[in-house]
Design a protein around this motif. Structure first.
Motif, PDB file in Angstrom:
ATOM      1  N   ILE A   1      15.420  12.536   7.859  1.00  0.00           N
ATOM      2  CA  ILE A   1      14.284  12.295   8.781  1.00  0.00           C
ATOM      3  C   ILE A   1      12.998  12.201   8.000  1.00  0.00           C
ATOM      4  N   HIS A   2      12.889  13.089   7.010  1.00  0.00           N
ATOM      5  CA  HIS A   2      11.665  13.066   6.199  1.00  0.00           C
ATOM      6  C   HIS A   2      11.546  11.769   5.439  1.00  0.00           C
ATOM      7  N   ASN A   3      12.634  11.313   4.904  1.00  0.00           N
ATOM      8  CA  ASN A   3      12.599  10.059   4.150  1.00  0.00           C
ATOM      9  C   ASN A   3      12.238   8.883   5.063  1.00  0.00           C
ATOM     10  N   LYS A   4      12.840   8.949   6.286  1.00  0.00           N
ATOM     11  CA  LYS A   4      12.515   7.896   7.231  1.00  0.00           C
ATOM     12  C   LYS A   4      11.029   7.925   7.572  1.00  0.00           C
ATOM     13  N   GLN A   5      10.539   9.163   7.745  1.00  0.00           N
ATOM     14  CA  GLN A   5       9.115   9.276   8.066  1.00  0.00           C
ATOM     15  C   GLN A   5       8.255   8.789   6.906  1.00  0.00           C
ATOM     16  N   LEU A   6       8.732   9.186   5.661  1.00  0.00           N
ATOM     17  CA  LEU A   6       7.977   8.720   4.502  1.00  0.00           C
ATOM     18  C   LEU A   6       8.005   7.199   4.409  1.00  0.00           C
ATOM     19  N   LYS A   7       9.163   6.643   4.713  1.00  0.00           N
ATOM     20  CA  LYS A   7       9.277   5.187   4.670  1.00  0.00           C
ATOM     21  C   LYS A   7       8.390   4.560   5.728  1.00  0.00           C
ATOM     22  N   THR A   8       8.464   5.189   6.925  1.00  0.00           N
ATOM     23  CA  THR A   8       7.623   4.663   8.015  1.00  0.00           C
ATOM     24  C   THR A   8       6.159   4.801   7.665  1.00  0.00           C
ATOM     25  N   TYR A   9       5.800   5.982   7.095  1.00  0.00           N
ATOM     26  CA  TYR A   9       4.411   6.191   6.696  1.00  0.00           C
ATOM     27  C   TYR A   9       3.997   5.176   5.635  1.00  0.00           C
ATOM     28  N   GLY A  10       4.924   4.900   4.675  1.00  0.00           N
ATOM     29  CA  GLY A  10       4.633   3.925   3.635  1.00  0.00           C
ATOM     30  C   GLY A  10       4.416   2.546   4.226  1.00  0.00           C
ATOM     31  N   GLU A  11       5.322   2.235   5.215  1.00  0.00           N
ATOM     32  CA  GLU A  11       5.160   0.915   5.852  1.00  0.00           C
ATOM     33  C   GLU A  11       3.838   0.835   6.598  1.00  0.00           C
ATOM     34  N   ILE A  12       3.531   1.986   7.278  1.00  0.00           N
ATOM     35  CA  ILE A  12       2.247   2.023   8.011  1.00  0.00           C
ATOM     36  C   ILE A  12       1.087   1.912   7.050  1.00  0.00           C
ATOM     37  N   SER A  13       1.236   2.662   5.920  1.00  0.00           N
ATOM     38  CA  SER A  13       0.172   2.641   4.918  1.00  0.00           C
ATOM     39  C   SER A  13       0.003   1.250   4.345  1.00  0.00           C
ATOM     40  N   ASP A  14       1.152   0.597   4.058  1.00  0.00           N
ATOM     41  CA  ASP A  14       1.066  -0.779   3.538  1.00  0.00           C
ATOM     42  C   ASP A  14       0.435  -1.712   4.565  1.00  0.00           C
ATOM     43  N   SER A  15       0.860  -1.507   5.824  1.00  0.00           N
ATOM     44  CA  SER A  15       0.287  -2.347   6.885  1.00  0.00           C
ATOM     45  C   SER A  15      -1.201  -2.098   7.022  1.00  0.00           C
ATOM     46  N   ALA A  16      -1.560  -0.808   6.939  1.00  0.00           N
ATOM     47  CA  ALA A  16      -2.984  -0.469   7.057  1.00  0.00           C
ATOM     48  C   ALA A  16      -3.772  -1.063   5.901  1.00  0.00           C
ATOM     49  N   THR A  17      -3.138  -0.997   4.702  1.00  0.00           N
ATOM     50  CA  THR A  17      -3.818  -1.574   3.532  1.00  0.00           C
ATOM     51  C   THR A  17      -3.994  -3.075   3.710  1.00  0.00           C
ATOM     52  N   GLU A  18      -2.915  -3.716   4.170  1.00  0.00           N
ATOM     53  CA  GLU A  18      -2.995  -5.165   4.398  1.00  0.00           C
ATOM     54  C   GLU A  18      -4.047  -5.481   5.468  1.00  0.00           C
ATOM     55  N   LEU A  19      -4.020  -4.642   6.540  1.00  0.00           N
ATOM     56  CA  LEU A  19      -5.006  -4.873   7.598  1.00  0.00           C
ATOM     57  C   LEU A  19      -6.416  -4.648   7.087  1.00  0.00           C
ATOM     58  N   CYS A  20      -6.560  -3.632   6.257  1.00  0.00           N
ATOM     59  CA  CYS A  20      -7.887  -3.340   5.706  1.00  0.00           C
ATOM     60  C   CYS A  20      -8.363  -4.478   4.820  1.00  0.00           C
ATOM     61  N   GLN A  21      -7.427  -4.944   3.967  1.00  0.00           N
ATOM     62  CA  GLN A  21      -7.795  -6.073   3.109  1.00  0.00           C
ATOM     63  C   GLN A  21      -8.104  -7.316   3.939  1.00  0.00           C
ATOM     64  N   SER A  22      -7.266  -7.545   4.968  1.00  0.00           N
ATOM     65  CA  SER A  22      -7.489  -8.703   5.832  1.00  0.00           C
ATOM     66  C   SER A  22      -8.815  -8.572   6.576  1.00  0.00           C
ATOM     67  N   HIS A  23      -9.077  -7.304   7.024  1.00  0.00           N
ATOM     68  CA  HIS A  23     -10.340  -7.067   7.721  1.00  0.00           C
ATOM     69  C   HIS A  23     -11.535  -7.288   6.793  1.00  0.00           C
ATOM     70  N   SER A  24     -11.369  -6.823   5.533  1.00  0.00           N
ATOM     71  CA  SER A  24     -12.455  -7.011   4.560  1.00  0.00           C
ATOM     72  C   SER A  24     -12.702  -8.491   4.319  1.00  0.00           C
TER      73      SER A  24
END
Length: 237
Positions: free
Chosen positions: A20-43
């Motif tokens: 579960i933790h790994n899944k959460q970490l993976k999900t968090y990583g995906e969210i983080s990557d998405s957030a980074t992409e969104l942030c870059q796209s927003h910038s």
């Protein structure tokens, strides 16, 4: 039912938690990557929007400057147009005044022409009358000077009464006792061409009547003949 004291149960729980933790970490990583992409796209979007706004602002400033330039140019042209309209109005007014002056001058010229024609006709009439009077004088000279010994003199008067050139008709052979005695009538011509009797020597009381008759008939020989008769009648009294 598996007992919680079962040693394998703890491993499974730990494995499940890690999964579960790994899944959460993976999900968090995906969210983080998405957030980074969104942030870059927003910038990028913000930078693009900022660049667009800056360009739009510059375009608006340029457009505003262009509008102000057009506005100033329009105001200058409007002022120039008003000045031209004023100048045209003054020119039209001046032309109208000149037309009125032209009409006035034409009327004055026509009036002067009429006055000139009248003066010309009057002068021609006076010249004709003077020529007739000259012929009468010539006839009188032939009749009286050549046949009756009358003398015609031209004199220049020195008084206001007989100012200008006059004629003196000197009659002789009037008084039988003194044939050389002179009897004189002085006369001239007025500006209107009529005869003017200035004086007689000796004075004849009937002279105004004879002058009036001369004005009516314009017959100078008859007038001189009547003058001679009056002188003879007066000498024989």
């Amino acid at each position: 039912m598996v007992s919680i004291t079962d040693p394998s149960m703890s491993d499974r729980f730990t494995s499940a938690m890690e999964e579960i933790h790994n899944k959460q970490l993976k999900t968090y990583g995906e969210i983080s990557d998405s957030a980074t992409e969104l942030c870059q796209s927003h910038s990028k979007f913000v930078k693009s929007a900022l660049d667009t706004c800056l360009k739009k602002c510059k375009d608006d400033e340029l457009l505003f400057e262009t509008i102000q330039t057009y506005k100033k140019d329009f105001e200058q042209k409007n002022v120039a147009l008003k000045e031209e309209r004023h100048a045209i109005s003054e020119m039209i007014s001046e032309i109208q005044q000149k037309e009125m002056q032209k009409d006035d001058i034409i009327q004055k010229i026509e009036k002067l022409k009429e006055e000139h024609n009248k003066r010309k006709e009057l002068i021609e009439s006076q010249n004709k009358a003077n020529k007739d009077r000259l012929r009468n004088l010539q006839k009188a000279r032939l009749v009286f000077q050549d046949h009756l010994g009358m003398e015609i003199r031209t004199i220049l008067g020195k008084t206001q009464l007989i100012k200008g050139e006059k004629l003196q008709f000197v009659f002789r052979n009037i008084n039988l006792s003194n044939p050389d005695s002179a009897y004189v009538v002085t006369m001239g011509i007025k500006e209107d061409g009529s005869y003017q009797i200035v004086s007689s020597d000796p004075v004849l009381e009937c002279l105004p009547v004879l002058e009036s008759r001369l004005q009516e008939t314009n017959n100078l020989p008859a007038f001189l003949a009547n003058i001679r008769k009056e002188f003879i009648s007066q000498a024989r009294r």
